[in-house]
Design a protein around this motif. Structure first.
Motif, short mmCIF file in Angstrom:
data_model
loop_
_atom_site.label_atom_id
_atom_site.label_comp_id
_atom_site.label_asym_id
_atom_site.label_seq_id
_atom_site.Cartn_x
_atom_site.Cartn_y
_atom_site.Cartn_z
N ALA A 97 0.83 -1.20 0.00
CA ALA A 97 0.00 0.00 0.00
C ALA A 97 0.87 1.25 0.00
O ALA A 97 1.87 1.32 0.71
N ALA A 98 0.48 2.23 -0.80
CA ALA A 98 1.11 3.55 -0.81
C ALA A 98 0.22 4.48 0.00
O ALA A 98 -0.90 4.79 -0.40
N VAL A 99 0.73 4.95 1.15
CA VAL A 99 -0.10 5.59 2.16
C VAL A 99 0.39 6.99 2.48
O VAL A 99 1.58 7.20 2.71
N GLN A 100 -0.53 7.95 2.52
CA GLN A 100 -0.27 9.24 3.12
C GLN A 100 -0.71 9.11 4.57
O GLN A 100 -1.89 8.93 4.85
N THR A 101 0.22 9.21 5.51
CA THR A 101 -0.06 8.86 6.89
C THR A 101 -0.72 9.97 7.70
O THR A 101 -1.43 9.69 8.67
N THR A 102 -0.49 11.24 7.34
CA THR A 102 -1.07 12.35 8.08
C THR A 102 -1.64 13.39 7.12
O THR A 102 -1.22 13.49 5.97
N ARG A 103 -2.55 14.19 7.63
CA ARG A 103 -3.17 15.24 6.83
C ARG A 103 -2.18 16.32 6.44
O ARG A 103 -2.26 16.88 5.34
N THR A 104 -1.22 16.63 7.31
CA THR A 104 -0.31 17.75 7.10
C THR A 104 0.94 17.39 6.31
O THR A 104 1.68 18.27 5.89
N ARG A 105 1.20 16.12 6.10
CA ARG A 105 2.37 15.68 5.37
C ARG A 105 1.93 14.96 4.11
O ARG A 105 1.24 13.94 4.19
N LEU A 106 2.32 15.49 2.95
CA LEU A 106 1.86 14.95 1.67
C LEU A 106 2.68 13.75 1.20
O LEU A 106 2.28 13.09 0.24
N THR A 107 3.80 13.47 1.83
CA THR A 107 4.65 12.36 1.42
C THR A 107 3.90 11.04 1.50
O THR A 107 3.19 10.77 2.48
N THR A 108 4.07 10.22 0.48
CA THR A 108 3.48 8.89 0.44
C THR A 108 4.53 7.85 0.80
O THR A 108 5.63 7.86 0.26
N TYR A 109 4.18 6.94 1.70
CA TYR A 109 5.07 5.88 2.14
C TYR A 109 4.51 4.53 1.71
O TYR A 109 3.30 4.33 1.66
N THR A 110 5.43 3.61 1.44
CA THR A 110 5.04 2.27 1.03
C THR A 110 5.15 1.31 2.21
O THR A 110 6.15 1.28 2.92
N PHE A 111 4.11 0.50 2.40
CA PHE A 111 4.08 -0.49 3.47
C PHE A 111 3.79 -1.86 2.88
O PHE A 111 3.15 -1.99 1.84
N TRP A 112 4.26 -2.88 3.59
CA TRP A 112 4.12 -4.26 3.15
C TRP A 112 3.45 -5.12 4.22
O TRP A 112 3.66 -4.92 5.42
N GLY A 113 2.69 -6.09 3.77
CA GLY A 113 2.15 -7.09 4.67
C GLY A 113 3.16 -8.18 4.95
O GLY A 113 4.28 -8.17 4.42
N GLN A 114 2.79 -9.13 5.79
CA GLN A 114 3.70 -10.19 6.20
C GLN A 114 3.84 -11.29 5.16
O GLN A 114 4.77 -12.09 5.23
N GLY A 115 2.93 -11.35 4.21
CA GLY A 115 2.95 -12.36 3.18
C GLY A 115 2.07 -13.54 3.51
O GLY A 115 1.90 -13.92 4.67
N THR A 116 1.49 -14.14 2.48
CA THR A 116 0.69 -15.34 2.63
C THR A 116 1.09 -16.35 1.55
O THR A 116 1.26 -15.99 0.39
N GLN A 117 1.28 -17.60 1.95
CA GLN A 117 1.79 -18.62 1.05
C GLN A 117 0.68 -19.15 0.14
O GLN A 117 -0.41 -19.51 0.61
N VAL A 118 0.98 -19.20 -1.14
CA VAL A 118 0.12 -19.84 -2.13
C VAL A 118 0.90 -20.97 -2.78
O VAL A 118 1.97 -20.74 -3.34
N THR A 119 0.38 -22.19 -2.68
CA THR A 119 1.03 -23.35 -3.27
C THR A 119 0.07 -24.04 -4.22
O THR A 119 -1.05 -24.38 -3.83
N VAL A 120 0.49 -24.25 -5.45
CA VAL A 120 -0.33 -24.87 -6.48
C VAL A 120 0.33 -26.18 -6.89
O VAL A 120 1.46 -26.18 -7.39
N SER A 121 -0.36 -27.29 -6.70
CA SER A 121 0.18 -28.60 -7.02
C SER A 121 -0.18 -29.00 -8.45
O SER A 121 -1.19 -28.56 -9.00
N SER A 122 0.65 -29.86 -9.05
CA SER A 122 0.43 -30.31 -10.41
C SER A 122 -0.66 -31.37 -10.47
O SER A 122 -0.89 -32.11 -9.52
#
Length: 122
Positions: A97-122
């Motif tokens: 996610a690209a997030v503007q964290t406060t009303r007074t600061r226009l800078t956008t910061y990037t945040f990441w989740g912890q990840g979720t495993q997807v496994t597809v078998s043949s």
């Protein structure tokens, strides 16, 4: 300050489907974009799909026609519907996610989740 929580990963057979979801919380004034990346062992993280607040979407070529990204701006969530899954889709999928964290600061910061495993078998 901003937390992304993913869910929906699992193990499926080739041709099956999964729906990933991600919820953002914390110090959020606005979220300019949300998306999904994936990373397989020994490989670099790559973009899967992204969704801006205005509705513009961006898909990687390898998922076009199979995956669909959707976003609920009011709830600060983004989903990834994955159909016709292939073994090569196996990876850890990360919410972004690209997030503007406060009303007074226009800078956008990037945040990441912890990840979720997807496994597809043949």
């Amino acid at each position: 300050q901003v937390q992304l929580v993913e869910s929906g990963g699992g193990l499926v057979q080739a041709g099956g489907s999964l729906r990933l979801s991600c919820a953002a919380s914390g110090s959020i004034f606005s979220i300019n974009a949300m998306g999904w990346y994936r990373q397989a062992p020994g490989k670099q993280r790559e973009l899967v799909a992204a969704h801006t607040r205005s509705g513009t979407t961006n898909y990687a070529d390898f998922v076009k026609g199979r995956f669909t990204i959707s976003r609920d701006n009011a709830k600060n969530t983004v989903d990834l519907q994955m159909n016709s899954l292939k073994p090569e889709d196996t990876a850890v999928y990360y919410c972004n996610a690209a997030v503007q964290t406060t009303r007074t600061r226009l800078t956008t910061y990037t945040f990441w989740g912890q990840g979720t495993q997807v496994t597809v078998s043949s």
